[in-house]
Motif scaffolding. Sequence first.
Motif: not given
Lengths: 252, 354
Positions: B50, B72-73, B77, B79, B99, B147, B150
């Motif tokens: 992640a 991460p952004w 991914v 999560m 998201g 999660a 998006f």
Amino acid sequence: MAVALYLVYLLLPIGLLALGSVGEVWTNTLLPTGFTLRWFAEVAGDPSFRRAFVTSLLVALWTCVATAVLAVPLAYTLYHRAGQAGALAGRLLATLPVAVPALTLGFGYILVFSSDALPWLGSLLLLVAAHVVLTLPYMTQAVLADLRHLGLRELEAGASTLGAAPWAQFTTVALPSMRHSLVSGSVMVVALSIGEFQLSNLVASFSHRTYPVVLLQAFYGATGYACAATVVLLALALLAAAVPARPTGGPG
Amino acid sequence: MSIELQDVEHRYAGTDHGVLGVSLTVAREELVTVIGASGCGKSTLLRLVAGLLPVQQGRLAIDGRPMAGVPPWQRPVGMVFQSYALFRHLNVLDNVAYGLRMRSVGLADRRSRALEVLDSVGMASHANRRVDQLSGGQQQRVALARALAFGPSVLLLDEPLAALDAHLRTRLCDEIRDAHRRSGAATLLVTHDQHEALMLADRVAVMARGRLVQVASPRQLYDRPASLEVARFVGHANLLAAQVLGPGRVACELGELRADTSAHAAGTTVTLLVRPEALQADPPAGAVNRLVGRTTRERFLGPTSRWDFTVPGVAPGRQTVLLCEGPVVAREAVALDPQRLLLLEAGEPASGTS
């Protein structure tokens, strides 16, 4: 039993003040006699009280705004820098206002701010600053406790995996998470600021005296007058605590 | 739509804990579960993918793109956290749409897309609820929908069912599997529950002390564990210290048994692994590896029973208790199918049940 005794001890003086504020005559008797609203009218008509009333409200409001603006980044930083330095800073912040008497601070301010270099003693700004110093720790603690309780770290990790860069994490997750503690902290700050006497008495100039400072003068006059003035302060503090205590949502 | 890990390492400062060199590829539409005891590094592995923790050594790529230095952004991914990490200041719909909002999708578009995903997990009717009005299972579904909403090419799930009761777990396992199929995302799911791991996975990765000890299909893992450690971790097993006597013959505390020894030389010390259901109840006289004894404990489990069968050992005064499973409880004998008798060389030879 103990609670009942405590309540009597707390409420009896308040009850007597309330009685005295509407009593016609109260000399050499256990309780006042007669009924009048004259004392309230006199307090309301007194220009020094009216000015102090407005000053107190102004100081409380600005103190509230300033502590909120300062507490958000402060609590946020303390939460994320939870290393040894951060923990120490947090503990200092929590204990200092208890450990350092307001009187000490007040004398310190008089020394520093009556100098030619910093001639700010008696200004409204200094008064607000003094109240901020006294109340900031309470606000910061309230926000910090909220962030810990909510587990902001995991929420921000979640936001980051959903595409939120650090600034977006702060504005869309951290800030909204603080809203309940900011409201409850503000109530505490306003109540503390309105009732604050020690520091205000030392730092405030004649034109910027807060309500409690002027109130002391009232006790040199008629008892009913002093009682009425005190009841006004009490009502003000209770109002400050009651009005914002109805948040839109439950504790989140 | 793939995850590639090559000798990936993240060691927690001053310790031997973390992920200590893991290589694994998760293909598009594949679901790999990672199991291991707590502290084996499995959650750390997810956080590395992640981007919540930095890869200190090795290479991580998603969809063929190296992830070094990618925050991460900016990773594709999604999560699901063990705590769900749902935003309590937003309602269910806005949680799922978050998201898309971060990707600047317009309000109407992101709400209709979020509603679609919520519908696929059966939560559309709860779109306007507050998060803290939901049950644990409902929160889990919302976290899954959030999660996936998006359209990430990788889905990571960290102990997604740990907080739920057993009954709900089985149902949500199916839902996770369905959601995974629909999304087509390369999926890594971390769990400490072997049933969950076997039920959900295309492949199971067993992790211990920061490393993968076996990666295999659930059936292969169960039938052919690579080591004693894996055998102990997955399913129940009878383990017997033994020695290879010669072709097709081993000796253990039960005496001499027939087994497939083709991979082992005579004289080798091994551990015999026998799954409880591989023991046949009351076989005909003359059956291979027939053991006479008696049932000493019986547990009725509905469609099947699990029982202890005590066999007097070769040495006087010694006896062996075998855990058996099947619809019929043995009365006087059990038989060990030589084909289902597994010989393991690695690790310390040991006897017992796990």
